[in-house]
Design a protein around this motif. Structure first.
Motif, mmCIF file in Angstrom:
data_model
loop_
_atom_site.group_PDB
_atom_site.id
_atom_site.type_symbol
_atom_site.label_atom_id
_atom_site.label_comp_id
_atom_site.label_asym_id
_atom_site.label_seq_id
_atom_site.Cartn_x
_atom_site.Cartn_y
_atom_site.Cartn_z
ATOM 1 N N LEU A 153 37.889 -11.890 47.836
ATOM 2 C CA LEU A 153 37.693 -10.927 47.034
ATOM 3 C C LEU A 153 36.298 -11.054 46.190
ATOM 4 C CD1 LEU A 153 39.125 -8.184 45.683
ATOM 5 C CD2 LEU A 153 39.384 -9.747 43.767
ATOM 6 N N PHE A 154 35.525 -10.104 46.486
ATOM 7 C CA PHE A 154 33.996 -10.131 45.912
ATOM 8 C C PHE A 154 34.025 -9.231 44.717
ATOM 9 C CE2 PHE A 154 33.610 -11.338 50.150
ATOM 10 C CZ PHE A 154 32.835 -12.636 50.072
ATOM 11 N N ALA A 155 33.776 -9.352 43.193
ATOM 12 C CA ALA A 155 33.959 -8.861 42.189
ATOM 13 C C ALA A 155 32.604 -8.978 41.291
ATOM 14 C CB ALA A 155 35.033 -8.925 41.276
ATOM 15 N N ALA A 156 31.535 -8.479 41.731
ATOM 16 C CA ALA A 156 30.366 -8.610 40.944
ATOM 17 C C ALA A 156 29.186 -7.506 41.412
ATOM 18 C CB ALA A 156 29.598 -10.050 41.090
ATOM 19 N N ALA A 157 28.411 -7.051 40.211
ATOM 20 C CA ALA A 157 27.312 -6.130 40.426
ATOM 21 C C ALA A 157 26.141 -7.077 40.917
ATOM 22 C CB ALA A 157 27.083 -5.558 39.367
ATOM 23 N N LEU A 158 25.338 -6.680 41.571
ATOM 24 C CA LEU A 158 23.897 -7.185 41.827
ATOM 25 C C LEU A 158 22.972 -6.880 41.173
ATOM 26 C CD1 LEU A 158 24.212 -7.463 45.726
ATOM 27 C CD2 LEU A 158 24.284 -9.222 44.255
ATOM 28 N N GLY A 159 22.158 -7.753 40.638
ATOM 29 C CA GLY A 159 20.849 -7.374 40.190
ATOM 30 C C GLY A 159 19.841 -7.352 41.344
ATOM 31 N N LEU A 160 18.800 -6.448 40.929
ATOM 32 C CA LEU A 160 17.855 -6.195 42.052
ATOM 33 C C LEU A 160 17.276 -7.478 42.429
ATOM 34 C CD1 LEU A 160 15.832 -3.255 40.525
ATOM 35 C CD2 LEU A 160 17.749 -3.219 42.211
ATOM 36 N N ASP A 161 17.201 -8.540 41.675
ATOM 37 C CA ASP A 161 16.570 -9.917 42.161
ATOM 38 C C ASP A 161 17.739 -10.667 42.815
ATOM 39 O OD1 ASP A 161 18.260 -10.470 40.082
ATOM 40 O OD2 ASP A 161 17.053 -11.416 38.699
ATOM 41 N N GLY A 162 19.005 -10.178 43.083
ATOM 42 C CA GLY A 162 20.169 -11.128 43.674
ATOM 43 C C GLY A 162 20.806 -11.890 42.871
ATOM 44 N N SER A 163 20.633 -11.687 41.346
ATOM 45 C CA SER A 163 21.373 -12.233 40.613
ATOM 46 C C SER A 163 23.028 -11.203 40.434
ATOM 47 C CB SER A 163 20.939 -12.387 39.412
ATOM 48 O OG SER A 163 20.614 -10.924 38.629
ATOM 49 N N LEU A 164 23.818 -12.408 40.402
ATOM 50 C CA LEU A 164 25.401 -11.602 40.090
ATOM 51 C C LEU A 164 25.460 -11.457 38.478
ATOM 52 C CD1 LEU A 164 25.608 -12.735 42.860
ATOM 53 C CD2 LEU A 164 27.879 -13.582 42.417
ATOM 54 N N ARG A 165 26.041 -10.191 38.360
ATOM 55 C CA ARG A 165 26.263 -9.714 37.118
ATOM 56 C C ARG A 165 27.907 -9.396 36.886
ATOM 57 N NH1 ARG A 165 20.896 -6.227 36.151
ATOM 58 N NH2 ARG A 165 19.429 -7.991 36.537
ATOM 59 N N SER A 166 28.222 -9.386 35.667
ATOM 60 C CA SER A 166 29.729 -9.506 35.430
ATOM 61 C C SER A 166 29.895 -8.086 35.177
ATOM 62 C CB SER A 166 30.114 -10.321 34.221
ATOM 63 O OG SER A 166 29.112 -10.425 33.315
ATOM 64 N N VAL A 167 31.006 -7.475 35.437
ATOM 65 C CA VAL A 167 31.547 -6.175 35.200
ATOM 66 C C VAL A 167 32.781 -6.139 34.284
ATOM 67 C CG1 VAL A 167 32.388 -4.043 36.021
ATOM 68 C CG2 VAL A 167 30.647 -5.420 37.471
ATOM 69 N N GLU A 168 32.791 -5.666 33.274
ATOM 70 C CA GLU A 168 34.055 -5.525 32.226
ATOM 71 C C GLU A 168 35.267 -5.229 33.018
ATOM 72 O OE1 GLU A 168 35.504 -3.721 27.988
ATOM 73 O OE2 GLU A 168 33.436 -3.741 28.529
ATOM 74 N N GLY A 169 36.358 -6.021 32.954
ATOM 75 C CA GLY A 169 37.851 -5.762 33.333
ATOM 76 C C GLY A 169 37.920 -6.496 34.766
ATOM 77 N N THR A 170 37.122 -7.216 35.210
ATOM 78 C CA THR A 170 37.258 -8.044 36.258
ATOM 79 C C THR A 170 38.190 -8.932 36.612
ATOM 80 O OG1 THR A 170 34.619 -8.419 36.597
ATOM 81 C CG2 THR A 170 35.965 -9.760 37.812
ATOM 82 N N TRP A 171 38.993 -9.416 35.363
ATOM 83 C CA TRP A 171 40.282 -10.246 35.664
ATOM 84 C C TRP A 171 41.221 -9.560 36.090
ATOM 85 C CZ3 TRP A 171 44.969 -11.978 34.233
ATOM 86 C CH2 TRP A 171 45.244 -13.294 34.237
ATOM 87 N N ALA A 172 41.559 -8.235 35.651
ATOM 88 C CA ALA A 172 42.464 -7.399 36.350
ATOM 89 C C ALA A 172 42.600 -7.203 37.698
ATOM 90 C CB ALA A 172 42.472 -6.019 35.270
ATOM 91 N N ALA A 173 41.434 -7.376 38.304
ATOM 92 C CA ALA A 173 41.457 -7.281 39.721
ATOM 93 C C ALA A 173 42.135 -8.309 40.510
ATOM 94 C CB ALA A 173 39.872 -7.445 40.174
ATOM 95 N N PHE A 174 42.741 -9.295 39.815
ATOM 96 C CA PHE A 174 43.465 -10.483 40.570
ATOM 97 C C PHE A 174 45.057 -10.310 40.641
ATOM 98 C CE2 PHE A 174 39.138 -11.758 39.256
ATOM 99 C CZ PHE A 174 38.695 -12.069 40.442
ATOM 100 N N ASP A 175 45.467 -9.320 40.046
ATOM 101 C CA ASP A 175 47.165 -9.337 40.036
ATOM 102 C C ASP A 175 47.422 -8.906 41.394
ATOM 103 O OD1 ASP A 175 46.897 -9.798 37.432
ATOM 104 O OD2 ASP A 175 46.964 -7.829 36.537
ATOM 105 N N PRO A 176 47.052 -7.991 41.850
ATOM 106 C CA PRO A 176 47.589 -7.731 43.370
ATOM 107 C C PRO A 176 46.906 -8.516 44.454
ATOM 108 C CG PRO A 176 45.937 -5.957 42.664
ATOM 109 C CD PRO A 176 46.121 -7.063 41.590
#
Length: 179
Positions: free
Chosen positions: A100-123
């Motif tokens: 599962l990939f849960a990150a936004a991308l910056g234009l420079d290729g950096s990974l950025r966090s997105v609020e609420g990501t933790w909830a993604a792992f339940d299912p």
């Protein structure tokens, strides 16, 4: 026609749901291309991140498909980038369908966090997902109780090195995890 699929997540009001992100490369003309629920901004962010990470956007027409619009914006960026590279044959990880990939991308290729990501792992475990990739600063939020092995990366380049088996990523907890 080549196809690549990577998992991301949609975050709704009180629940999260993993969803497949599909990239299809074909020789269709731009008028034949159907891009479902992928915004122009997402495509442009992913294209810039790939370029700035030393990767090449495919020469063929890229048709992207996400079953539902992920919220908040950007959470599927990393999955879109990985699916495009998988369709191009630049990523051949045999277990891509279990990550599962849960990150936004910056234009420079950096990974950025997105609020609420933790909830993604339940299912995720119910779908056979065994690993998750998040921005490295989020690792302290995760532990063994998530049911999946969570690794963190600072950039798209680091994620690709991990998928290609050339570099381990730090794991939630105290060890490093390589595929």
């Amino acid at each position: 026609m080549n196809r690549g699929v990577a998992w991301s997540v949609t975050l709704a009001a009180q629940h999260a749901e993993p969803l497949p992100v599909t990239a299809t490369l074909s020789v269709c003309s731009p008028t034949d291309a159907l891009c479902t629920n992928v915004t122009r901004e997402c495509r442009d962010r992913v294209r810039a991140a790939l370029f700035n990470s030393g990767e090449r956007w495919p020469d063929a027409m890229v048709c992207l498909s996400i079953p539902s619009v992920p919220q908040p914006a950007g959470i599927a960026d990393l999955a879109v980038g990985v699916s495009v590279l998988a369709a191009r044959g630049a990523v051949r990880s045999p277990c891509l369908d279990k990550i599962l990939f849960a990150a936004a991308l910056g234009l420079d290729g950096s990974l950025r966090s997105v609020e609420g990501t933790w909830a993604a792992f339940d299912p995720a475990p119910a779908l056979g997902i065994t690993h998750a990739v998040v921005p490295e600063p989020l690792l302290p939020e995760f532990g063994a109780s998530t049911g999946v092995t969570v690794v963190g990366a600072p950039t798209l380049t680091a994620v690709l090195a991990w998928l290609r088996g050339t570099h381990p990523l730090p794991c939630a907890g105290t060890h490093r995890w390589a595929l």
